[in-house]
Scaffold this active site. Structure first.
Site, PDB file in Angstrom:
ATOM      1  CB  ALA A  22      -1.766   0.895  -5.396  1.00  0.00           C
ATOM      2  CB  ALA A  45       6.388   4.972  -7.233  1.00  0.00           C
ATOM      3  CD  GLU A  46       7.794   0.839  -4.448  1.00  0.00           C
ATOM      4  OE1 GLU A  46       7.406  -0.359  -4.475  1.00  0.00           O
ATOM      5  OE2 GLU A  46       8.955   1.193  -4.680  1.00  0.00           O
ATOM      6  CB  THR A  47       1.182  -1.990  -5.826  1.00  0.00           C
ATOM      7  OG1 THR A  47       0.760  -1.137  -6.892  1.00  0.00           O
ATOM      8  CG2 THR A  47      -0.030  -2.708  -5.255  1.00  0.00           C
ATOM      9  CB  CYS A  71       8.459   0.780  -0.468  1.00  0.00           C
ATOM     10  SG  CYS A  71       7.587   2.238  -1.096  1.00  0.00           S
TER      11      CYS A  71
END
Length: 261
Positions: A22, A45-47, A71
């Protein structure tokens, strides 16, 4: 407050594969607690959040439970949003992380290339007698800045690994990488990070800052091909450049919408 949210599949050329991230562009930074809650609500998993700062973009990354130092796939996805949806025309985008320093992403057609610092890795003695997190002991164990890396003989061992996430979460690390020579690529990997709220990450760009220098030395080559053989899977083109690595892949838009906080 209304914010725009993009969901991007990174390190893939087709939907429903690669690693979803995101991306939330901001005019100015919002409260850290709100960013963490948005990441938890997204449950990806990641924003990643970024704010334009002069000629660069300051960037931060959150799992559903914690902020992380670096990331790769969400940085790739952030660059994709800037190029494809926010009108950036330059060949290269400069990001800055207060945790990881300067990061670059270059564009060549549909291919986006991360330029990240290499991880500092070293061999360690590992107590397999007390660790029950993996179904098979590795032939070699290394430790980087944030992750353990377990090296295996072949791709089948990595593909068939049965992780025990409860036991893996006991290790003091962001997570663990397992890797081996690939059948059709130079190396394969998987990444387990229950410590960071992600049992298995589909494609972990930042883990390749550890993987690339290791396999470059082992295979005596600076340009490598890689696959992360998670259920979703992802493909990466890799290059070692001294104390930096290049990690390349494509991205696909899945979702564009608004969130209200």
């Amino acid at each position: 407050m209304k914010l725009t949210l993009f969901q991007i599949d990174a390190f893939t050329h087709q939907l429903f594969s690669g690693n979803p991230a995101a991306i939330c562009p901001l005019e100015e930074w919002i409260d850290e607690d709100k960013m963490q809650k948005i990441a938890a609500e997204n449950n990806l998993a990641e924003t990643a959040f970024f704010v334009k700062n002069g000629e660069q973009y300051d960037i931060r990354w959150f799992t559903p439970t914690v902020e992380v130092d670096l990331c790769g796939h969400a940085t790739l996805a952030a660059a994709f949003v800037l190029y494809q949806h926010l009108g950036v025309k330059s060949h290269e985008i400069l990001f800055y992380s207060h945790r990881s320093g300067q990061l670059k992403v270059a564009k060549d057609g549909n291919l986006l290339t991360l330029n990240f610092p290499v991880d500092q890795i070293h061999d360690i003695d590992f107590d397999w007698g007390s660790f029950k997190g993996l179904s098979l002991p590795a032939k070699e164990v290394l430790k980087g800045k944030t992750d353990y890396m377990f090296v295996y003989e072949n791709e089948s061992q990595v593909a068939n690994m049965k992780p025990n996430f409860f036991e893996i979460a006991k290790l003091k690390a962001r997570g663990i990488i397992i890797t081996a020579p690939g059948n059709e690529v130079d190396f394969v990997s998987r990444f387990f990070g229950p410590q960071s709220g992600i049992d298995e990450d589909p494609v972990t760009g930042s883990a390749h800052t550890t993987l690339i220098p290791y396999w470059s030395k082992k295979l005596n080559k600076s340009q490598l091909t890689a696959k992360q053989i998670s259920p979703r899977g992802g493909e990466l083109s890799c290059e070692l450049l001294g104390d930096r690595v290049k990690i390349s892949g494509e991205c696909v838009l899945y979702l564009l919408g608004d969130i209200y906080i």
